[in-house]
Design a protein around this motif. Structure first.
Motif, PDB file in Angstrom:
ATOM      1  N   THR A 292       0.812  -1.218   0.000  1.00 47.80           N
ATOM      2  CA  THR A 292       0.000   0.000   0.000  1.00 47.80           C
ATOM      3  C   THR A 292       0.842   1.262   0.000  1.00 47.80           C
ATOM      4  O   THR A 292       0.378   2.310  -0.417  1.00 47.80           O
ATOM      5  N   ASN A 293       2.109   1.179   0.447  1.00 48.53           N
ATOM      6  CA  ASN A 293       2.937   2.386   0.433  1.00 48.53           C
ATOM      7  C   ASN A 293       3.765   2.520  -0.855  1.00 48.53           C
ATOM      8  O   ASN A 293       4.580   3.425  -0.979  1.00 48.53           O
ATOM      9  N   ALA A 294       3.535   1.642  -1.796  1.00 45.75           N
ATOM     10  CA  ALA A 294       4.256   1.733  -3.072  1.00 45.75           C
ATOM     11  C   ALA A 294       3.702   2.886  -3.896  1.00 45.75           C
ATOM     12  O   ALA A 294       2.488   3.095  -3.936  1.00 45.75           O
ATOM     13  N   LYS A 295       4.616   3.647  -4.550  1.00 44.44           N
ATOM     14  CA  LYS A 295       4.176   4.775  -5.364  1.00 44.44           C
ATOM     15  C   LYS A 295       4.878   4.855  -6.707  1.00 44.44           C
ATOM     16  O   LYS A 295       4.433   5.550  -7.606  1.00 44.44           O
ATOM     17  N   TRP A 296       6.021   4.190  -6.855  1.00 46.36           N
ATOM     18  CA  TRP A 296       6.835   4.341  -8.063  1.00 46.36           C
ATOM     19  C   TRP A 296       7.393   2.992  -8.491  1.00 46.36           C
ATOM     20  O   TRP A 296       7.612   2.102  -7.664  1.00 46.36           O
TER      21      TRP A 296
ATOM     22  N   SER B 146      11.999   6.251 -13.741  1.00 46.37           N
ATOM     23  CA  SER B 146      10.988   6.115 -12.688  1.00 46.37           C
ATOM     24  C   SER B 146       9.611   6.300 -13.310  1.00 46.37           C
ATOM     25  O   SER B 146       9.393   7.271 -14.034  1.00 46.37           O
TER      26      SER B 146
ATOM     27  N   PRO C 195       5.490   6.464 -12.360  1.00 49.71           N
ATOM     28  CA  PRO C 195       4.536   6.515 -11.238  1.00 49.71           C
ATOM     29  C   PRO C 195       3.606   5.310 -11.260  1.00 49.71           C
ATOM     30  O   PRO C 195       3.179   4.861 -12.336  1.00 49.71           O
ATOM     31  N   LEU C 196       3.279   4.791 -10.092  1.00 49.31           N
ATOM     32  CA  LEU C 196       2.482   3.574  -9.993  1.00 49.31           C
ATOM     33  C   LEU C 196       1.130   3.736 -10.687  1.00 49.31           C
ATOM     34  O   LEU C 196       0.639   2.807 -11.331  1.00 49.31           O
ATOM     35  N   GLU C 197       0.562   4.928 -10.581  1.00 46.58           N
ATOM     36  CA  GLU C 197      -0.760   5.157 -11.176  1.00 46.58           C
ATOM     37  C   GLU C 197      -0.752   4.872 -12.681  1.00 46.58           C
ATOM     38  O   GLU C 197      -1.671   4.259 -13.218  1.00 46.58           O
TER      39      GLU C 197
ATOM     40  N   VAL D  44       9.885  -1.831  -7.275  1.00 46.12           N
ATOM     41  CA  VAL D  44       8.735  -1.071  -6.777  1.00 46.12           C
ATOM     42  C   VAL D  44       9.165  -0.326  -5.521  1.00 46.12           C
ATOM     43  O   VAL D  44       9.721  -0.924  -4.600  1.00 46.12           O
TER      44      VAL D  44
ATOM     45  N   ASP E 239       8.805   3.736  -3.097  1.00 46.25           N
ATOM     46  CA  ASP E 239       7.889   4.800  -2.678  1.00 46.25           C
ATOM     47  C   ASP E 239       8.380   6.194  -3.066  1.00 46.25           C
ATOM     48  O   ASP E 239       7.736   7.191  -2.755  1.00 46.25           O
ATOM     49  N   GLN E 240       9.511   6.268  -3.736  1.00 47.35           N
ATOM     50  CA  GLN E 240      10.019   7.545  -4.234  1.00 47.35           C
ATOM     51  C   GLN E 240      10.617   7.324  -5.611  1.00 47.35           C
ATOM     52  O   GLN E 240      11.042   6.219  -5.933  1.00 47.35           O
TER      53      GLN E 240
END
Lengths: 430, 430
Positions: A205-209, A223, A225-227, A273, A275-276
């Motif tokens: 859940t804290n993954a972002k990138w 890099s 973004p996860l989205e 994967v 978070d930054q």
């Protein structure tokens, strides 16, 4: 009218006496036809054909001769080209799609431009692995066989290098749309949605990138973004029906629809994967847009709507007065092309181009304008509008907004100047 | 979580002690993961990777090395094939598209099957002419330049030989979808609507038929009804963006969407306009369907809706238990595919397949079914339904209607038998 059986012979003008036979008098006879657009198209000066063409007269190659077919010997001029002085070495360089020689929206695989930084890797597919590690529940390593057992999708997308048209920030430099706009291609990709494979690993859940990484000698990484990764990114193994070409990343590449080409990491071996963002070389030293105020725009991911007239263009001069077909390409990283406008007089008058063929989001789109050339000079431009309402800007509008210190994201309107002798040159207009 | 900068090295399991590193223990470690579908996909038995892959370690080819790119050296098995005993000579024969090795809906140009009767003609484009004569107001001769000055269109169409699957009328004969179904391909054509060029000539009111004729040594000709000619026929000069391949009729071919392949005359040199059909060899001696009552169906132009599972198939055995992707193609000469049903048990249970990629009229359509294989025998079939409501029949239904004296228009449902060892064979079921 009852017809007699006909032999298959070249028309000799004898089988129907009451009709004019143009061939009988040779093509010169067409000169006598009234100078309508009919004659203007059909009466191009051409050598008379007086002998039976030799290709009727002998057997050609059989069906076993070409297990993998190649273009005609008469099409040898249709090739990717590179610009030798552009980079220090050819192993870290780019070649260009011959847009002026192509049509439709599909780029044939052998002519897709490519950019690489360590030469073309040659990877045996059974030895290739994709590892997904980092902020996932299960870190997994996949073979190509593994990936081919996930649900599969097919999508047609353009890929454009962010530096496409980069030389042109400082004015009209390169003489040919192959060179000004040729870092773009469009193929149908087959593969697995990245989302599917990430779900297999379980994204924390804290993954972002994400950081995709390549297996070639240069180990490209960016890099993402996860989205975006979960939206429409793909792990692709086929292009236009067959396996990726080595120079397009065989056996596996990332597809990031509508976004900068170098994010579509080739020879993909790993996705981390996190978070930054990682601030890799290829998104700091490169692929940031240095503005006039000394700051850089970074993470300028989307390829903005863009278009270019491919015919006529410097490598495709106008050769005939009268009816001509102007042809070009339009594309947008935000969605589908809604409309393309074309001007032949530098922007005084615009017409809506005819879009022909499928119109798909984040794909190349082909447009045409049928026009009559009277032999006078032309200033040709095209302007794309996508389905978000975004309008392709002029180069000067871009320069005013961003300065000229960047080589990236030049989606400005392209101008071609057609001279009276039909030659075409790359120009800037104010 | 603050991340330290990372070097680009193969993962060595040292940078983050708290995480499991699958690679550290080799892929054998995956054997310890719970036997879910996750592990079942990712844990295919594969050699451990202990050394750094060599393709990281040296520069590959530069950007100037491949002006016209070719497939990977590891894809040499993906070729057109012919069946040597099928015809008396290879100059009048056919080769087959390797459907089992392809995906998506676009057939790469070099792998498009082709049939010819006098070998592959090699025609210099500047010497090629198209003459339109007969019941027209103006008989005209066009160069290739002329044709490229008419309004242009792009369309994606399948082309299928009417004799595709012809051997199978008498039972399961050939072992591979390349051979049972490989006389089909699909590309994007660029060209001029035939209607446009006919209007240029002015079609007389009593005209009803066209006879296209080829310039190769065999001079293929067929009769085409005027209504179809004026509907969606094209004079095509490009396929998937580049010029037609020699074996596909360079520089010009006729496109007759959805209709028998041999009407799409290659190396097109002449179109005669008349008021009756010509009853050429290729629509009397050939391409008529001899029924059981001794009469022949003639002018059976439309290619009826058809489908085939390309994976698994005899040339593409099942290699893994657990999750698999079944892949196939469907098409209809009457329009678009509406639905494809698939069965794995010979017709007891049917599922609706997942159609992926664009669905276009008279084009190939790609479908998938994700299934779990438990290692037991399968009887796989697919059944296409087009947007007219036409349902692909069984071979026995076709035989009951038409007998077995023909080699044409076999669009019956194909059955593959998968054995416990994963091998696949062509079978008939009652």
């Amino acid at each position: 009218m009852k017809k007699e059986p006909r032999d298959i012979r070249p028309a000799d003008g004898q089988s129907d006496n009451g009709r004019r036979r143009f061939l009988k008098g040779g093509l010169a006879a067409l000169g006598g036809v009234a100078a309508t657009s009919v004659a203007a198209r059909a009466a191009t000066p051409a050598p008379e054909i007086t002998e039976v063409q030799e290709w009727n007269q002998f057997l050609g190659d059989g069906v076993a001769a070409r297990p993998y077919g190649m273009p005609s010997q008469f099409e040898k001029h249709v090739v990717r080209r590179d610009v030798e002085w552009l980079t220090a070495s050819r192993e870290s360089s780019v070649n260009f799609t011959p847009l002026h020689d192509l049509d439709g929206i599909i780029t044939p695989n052998g002519l897709c431009f490519e950019r690489h930084h360590g030469g073309i890797a040659e990877i045996p597919p059974e030895k290739h692995r994709l590892m997904i590690n980092g902020l996932v529940d299960r870190e997994l390593v996949f073979t190509m066989d593994d990936l081919k057992r996930f649900p599969r999708v097919n999508r047609i997308f353009f890929l454009e290098c962010a530096a496409n048209s980069g030389m042109e920030w400082r004015g009209a430099q390169l003489n040919g749309c192959q060179f000004t706009h040729g870092m773009v291609h469009c193929v149908q990709y087959t593969g697995v949605l990245l989302k599917t494979v990430l779900e297999e690993c379980g994204v924390k859940t804290n993954a972002k990138w994400l950081m995709p990484e390549g297996a070639d000698a240069s180990g490209m990484n960016r890099s993402v973004p996860l989205e975006k990764a979960l939206d429409d990114c793909m792990l692709a193994f086929s292009m236009n029906g067959e396996a990726l070409r080595p120079e397009q990343g065989y056996p596996l590449r990332l597809v990031v629809p509508g976004w900068e080409g170098n994010m579509w990491v080739k020879w993909l071996r790993r996705i981390e994967v996190g978070d930054q963002p990682w601030h890799t070389r290829e998104e700091t030293s490169k692929y940031t847009d240095l503005l006039e105020n000394g700051k850089s725009r970074r993470f300028t991911w989307v390829m903005d709507a863009k278009s270019v007239v491919t015919n006529p263009s410097p490598q495709a001069p106008l050769r005939f007065k009268g009816p001509n077909v102007l042809s070009g390409l339009a594309w947008s990283g935000r969605g589908a092309i809604k409309r393309v406008d074309v001007t032949l007089d530098g922007g005084k008058n615009w017409v809506t181009a005819d879009i022909q063929g499928p119109v798909l989001p984040k794909s190349l789109t082909r447009f045409y304008v049928n026009f009559e050339w009277d032999g006078k000079p032309l200033l040709i431009q095209s302007r794309a509008i996508d389905d978000t309402g975004y309008v392709q800007p002029t180069k000067n509008e871009l320069r005013a907004a961003r300065g000229t210190n960047s080589i990236y994201h030049n989606n400005g309107i392209q101008t071609w100047h057609v001279r009276e002798n039909g030659e075409v040159e790359n120009v800037e207009v104010s």
